[in-house]
Write an enzyme that holds these catalytic residues in place. Sequence first.
Site, short mmCIF file in Angstrom:
data_model
loop_
_atom_site.label_atom_id
_atom_site.label_comp_id
_atom_site.label_asym_id
_atom_site.label_seq_id
_atom_site.Cartn_x
_atom_site.Cartn_y
_atom_site.Cartn_z
N GLY A 17 -4.38 -27.68 -10.09
CA GLY A 17 -3.87 -28.54 -9.01
C GLY A 17 -4.91 -28.77 -7.92
CB THR A 95 2.89 -22.85 -18.55
OG1 THR A 95 1.49 -23.17 -18.78
CG2 THR A 95 3.52 -24.01 -17.85
CG ASN A 227 -7.16 -25.14 -24.53
OD1 ASN A 227 -8.22 -25.73 -24.27
ND2 ASN A 227 -6.31 -24.78 -23.58
CG LEU A 230 -12.46 -26.48 -27.23
CD1 LEU A 230 -12.03 -26.75 -25.80
CD2 LEU A 230 -13.94 -26.85 -27.41
CB CYS A 279 -5.82 -21.95 -21.09
SG CYS A 279 -5.14 -22.34 -19.47
CE LYS A 282 -1.50 -20.86 -20.20
NZ LYS A 282 -1.10 -22.22 -20.53
N1 LIG Z 1 -6.95 -22.87 -15.34
C1 LIG Z 1 -7.45 -23.85 -16.07
O1 LIG Z 1 -8.66 -23.99 -16.19
C2 LIG Z 1 -6.55 -24.83 -16.76
C3 LIG Z 1 -5.17 -24.69 -16.74
N2 LIG Z 1 -4.37 -25.59 -17.37
C4 LIG Z 1 -2.91 -25.48 -17.28
O2 LIG Z 1 -2.52 -25.87 -15.97
C5 LIG Z 1 -1.38 -25.12 -15.53
C6 LIG Z 1 -1.70 -24.45 -14.20
O3 LIG Z 1 -2.75 -23.53 -14.40
P1 LIG Z 1 -3.55 -22.88 -13.18
O4 LIG Z 1 -3.82 -23.92 -12.16
O5 LIG Z 1 -4.67 -22.13 -13.77
O6 LIG Z 1 -2.43 -21.87 -12.63
P2 LIG Z 1 -2.46 -21.07 -11.25
O7 LIG Z 1 -1.68 -19.83 -11.49
O8 LIG Z 1 -3.85 -20.98 -10.72
O9 LIG Z 1 -1.65 -22.02 -10.23
C7 LIG Z 1 -0.29 -22.31 -10.36
C8 LIG Z 1 0.31 -22.39 -8.95
O10 LIG Z 1 1.67 -22.87 -9.06
C9 LIG Z 1 2.43 -22.27 -8.02
N3 LIG Z 1 3.86 -22.38 -8.32
C10 LIG Z 1 4.55 -21.78 -9.32
N4 LIG Z 1 5.85 -22.17 -9.28
C11 LIG Z 1 5.98 -23.02 -8.24
C12 LIG Z 1 7.07 -23.76 -7.69
N5 LIG Z 1 8.29 -23.71 -8.24
N6 LIG Z 1 6.84 -24.54 -6.60
C13 LIG Z 1 5.61 -24.61 -6.06
N7 LIG Z 1 4.53 -23.94 -6.54
C14 LIG Z 1 4.71 -23.16 -7.61
C15 LIG Z 1 1.92 -20.85 -7.98
O11 LIG Z 1 2.21 -20.24 -6.74
C16 LIG Z 1 0.40 -21.06 -8.23
O12 LIG Z 1 -0.32 -21.12 -7.00
C17 LIG Z 1 -1.07 -24.15 -16.67
O13 LIG Z 1 -0.06 -24.73 -17.47
C18 LIG Z 1 -2.36 -24.08 -17.45
O14 LIG Z 1 -2.13 -23.81 -18.81
C19 LIG Z 1 -4.89 -26.67 -18.01
C20 LIG Z 1 -6.25 -26.89 -18.04
C21 LIG Z 1 -7.19 -25.98 -17.41
O1 LIG Z 2 -6.77 -25.33 -20.86
C1 LIG Z 2 -7.62 -24.71 -20.25
O2 LIG Z 2 -7.39 -23.81 -19.45
C2 LIG Z 2 -9.06 -25.00 -20.46
O3 LIG Z 2 -9.55 -23.98 -21.36
C3 LIG Z 2 -10.94 -24.02 -21.62
O4 LIG Z 2 -11.66 -23.88 -20.41
P1 LIG Z 2 -11.96 -22.44 -19.73
O5 LIG Z 2 -11.08 -21.41 -20.34
O6 LIG Z 2 -11.89 -22.65 -18.27
O7 LIG Z 2 -13.49 -22.13 -20.10
P2 LIG Z 2 -14.36 -22.28 -21.44
O8 LIG Z 2 -15.68 -22.78 -21.06
O9 LIG Z 2 -13.63 -23.00 -22.49
O10 LIG Z 2 -14.54 -20.76 -21.89
C4 LIG Z 2 -13.46 -19.99 -22.37
C5 LIG Z 2 -13.96 -18.63 -22.83
O11 LIG Z 2 -14.73 -18.78 -24.04
C6 LIG Z 2 -16.00 -18.15 -23.87
N1 LIG Z 2 -16.99 -18.90 -24.69
C7 LIG Z 2 -17.10 -20.24 -24.59
C8 LIG Z 2 -18.01 -20.93 -25.34
C9 LIG Z 2 -18.85 -20.24 -26.24
O12 LIG Z 2 -19.69 -20.81 -26.95
N2 LIG Z 2 -18.71 -18.90 -26.31
C10 LIG Z 2 -17.81 -18.20 -25.56
O13 LIG Z 2 -17.71 -16.96 -25.68
C11 LIG Z 2 -16.27 -18.22 -22.39
O14 LIG Z 2 -17.21 -17.27 -21.99
C12 LIG Z 2 -14.89 -17.95 -21.83
O15 LIG Z 2 -14.62 -16.58 -21.80
C13 LIG Z 2 -11.30 -25.39 -22.22
O16 LIG Z 2 -12.72 -25.45 -22.40
C14 LIG Z 2 -10.84 -26.53 -21.31
O17 LIG Z 2 -11.08 -27.77 -21.94
C15 LIG Z 2 -9.34 -26.37 -21.04
O18 LIG Z 2 -8.90 -27.36 -20.15
#
Ligand SMILES: NC(=O)C1=CN([C@@H]2O[C@H](COP(=O)(O)OP(=O)(O)OC[C@H]3O[C@@H](n4cnc5c(N)ncnc54)[C@H](O)[C@@H]3O)[C@@H](O)[C@H]2O)C=CC1
Ligand SMILES: O=C(O)[C@H]1O[C@H](OP(=O)(O)OP(=O)(O)OC[C@H]2O[C@@H](n3ccc(=O)[nH]c3=O)[C@H](O)[C@@H]2O)[C@H](O)[C@@H](O)[C@@H]1O
Length: 466
Positions: A17, A95, A227, A230, A279, A282
Amino acid sequence: MTRKITKICCIGAGYVGGPTMSVIAKKCPEITVTVVDINQERIDQWNDSDLSKLPIYEPGLREIVQETRGKNLFFSTDVDKGIEEAEMIFISVNTPTKTYGKGKGQAADLKYVELCARNIAKIAKTDKIVVEKSTLPVRTAAAIKSILDNSGNGVNFEILSNPEFLAEGTAINDLFHADRVLIGGDDTPSGQEAKDSLSSIYEHWLPKERILQTNVWSSELSKLVANAFLAQRVSSINSISALCEKTDANIEEVSKAIGYDSRIGPKFLNASVGFGGSCFQKDILNLVYIARSFGLQEVADYWEQVIILNDYQKSRFVDHMITTLYNTVAGKKIVIYGWAFKKDTNDTRESAAIYVVDALLEENAEITVYDPQVSENKIYADLDYLDTRSPEENRKLLTVTDEPVKAAMEAHAIAILTEWDEFKNLDWQDIYKSMLKPAFVFDGRRLLNKETMDGIGFKYYKIGQK
Ligand SMILES: NC(=O)C1=CN([C@@H]2O[C@H](COP(=O)(O)OP(=O)(O)OC[C@H]3O[C@@H](n4cnc5c(N)ncnc54)[C@H](O)[C@@H]3O)[C@@H](O)[C@H]2O)C=CC1
Ligand SMILES: O=C(O)[C@H]1O[C@H](OP(=O)(O)OP(=O)(O)OC[C@H]2O[C@@H](n3ccc(=O)[nH]c3=O)[C@H](O)[C@@H]2O)[C@H](O)[C@@H](O)[C@@H]1O
C-alpha cells in the site's frame, strides 16, 4: 466512457500500500490519494517529519514521500472517512497463511479482507470501484461482491482484481517500470468502464500495451502462479547447488550456462540459503490448498515440493555448518551477517536467517547478529514468535550489534545470510585477524570471492561450490 478518478483510498499502509500509492500520487498529481490503516503507530511513522522513520525501508521511497506527502498523498487512521470520500478503493491488507481452523497452515486467512469489504459496505453512500490489490485466492472477488451487494445502501460496486508484482528492495523501480499491470474485471459495460478507469491511472506512466485486462479469475490465479514459478526457479537452482557441492561443478557456472539459453533466461538463478519473504511460501501453500480442494492431488504435490526443497536448503546449510565446526557449535560464538530476507529491505518475514539461527540456538551456539536495517526488537520478536524457547533464553543466547567488524572478535565462525552490498566492503583482513583459528565463513549468498577469502586464510564455504 472512462470515469475520471480524482479521489483514491487505499486500505492498508504496508509494504504494498505505501510504495504503490506513493508512486500513484507522484505520477498522478490531479488525484488525491489517502492511505488508511488501523495501525496508529504505522500511520504515525508514515507521517513523521523525520523521513528516516518511515515504517518501510525501500530505496527511492523517501524522496517520493517527501515530494507528495501533504500535497496529494495522505496517511490516516480514519478508515471510514477515507472510504466515504473515495471513488476508487484499493484493498491492500495482509493475507497471511491461516494459523487456525480449516485450511490451517495452507489456506490464506481472508479475515482482514472480509473486514474491509464489510466496512466499505457499511460506509459507502456513493458508487465505488473496489480494487483487490492484496494477493487473494481464486474467486475471492465473488465473496467480496456478495458482501458488498448485500450492503443495503443501494450503491453500485465494481470489483476489480489488480494484483501487485513489485519485489521488495526494488519496489519503486518495479512500479515505475512494471513489466505488466494486470486488471481483472467483469465484461459488463460497467465492468469495462471500471477496468478502463483503473487502466487510465497506470497509463500516466506506463505504455498501454503493458496493461493487460483479463477476467477476474485469471487475474487472481496469475498472481499466485507468477510467484510459484519464481520460487520454483530458486528451488530448482538450490537443488542443483546441493549436487554441485558433491561434484566439481560450480553452481555459478551452471546458472550462467543454462541462463544463456534464451528460453530459460538469466534471472532468478542465484543459489542461496533459501528464499524468504512474506509471499512465496504463503502463495504456494495457497495454490497447493486450492489444487487439493479441487481433488488435484498431483498438482498440489508438484508445487508443494518447491517449499519442501526450500526447507531442505535451510537445514542443509545449518547441518553443513555444524559438521564443519567439528560436529558441535555448543558455546561457540557465531556471528550472523544479515537478518532481512534479501538486501535493501527491512522486512524479515520468513527470512532464512530466522530458521538458521533458531536451529543454531537449539545446538546452544552463542549468536551475534548484525543487519544494517533490521532493529534489535524485530530480531527478538521474530525468534520469540517461533516459540522454540523462552524470550529470556533468546536474549541470553543472542546479542544484536551495530558493529560488524568488532563483533567478529574471538568468533569461531561467520555466516552471511543476507546479500547486503556493504558486506563485500568489510575489512576481511581485520576480521580474519581477530577471529579464532581456523576462522570459518559460511556464505549463504555467494557474496564474496572464494580466491580472496582463501588467500586471507579463511576456511570459506560458498553455497553451491565444493
Ligand atoms: N510485500 C510484498 O512485497 C508484496 C505483497 N503482496 C500482497 O499484498 C498484500 C499486503 O501485503 P503487505 O503490504 O506486505 O502487508 P503488510 O502487513 O505490510 O501491510 C498490511 C497492512 O494492512 C493493515 N490492515 C489490516 N487490516 C486492516 C483493516 N481492516 N483496515 C485497515 N488496515 C488494515 C495492517 O495494519 C497493515 O499495516 C498481501 O496480500 C500480499 O500477499 C503483493 C505483492 C508484493
Ligand atoms: O508477491 C510478492 O510478495 C512478491 O514476491 C516476490 O518479491 P519479494 O519476495 O519481495 O523478493 P524476491 O526478489 O522475489 O526474492 C524472494 C526471495 O527469493 C530469494 N532469491 C531470489 C532470486 C534468486 O535468484 N535467488 C534467491 O534466493 C531472495 O533472496 C528472497 O529471499 C516477487 O519477486 C514479486 O514479483 C512479488 O510481487
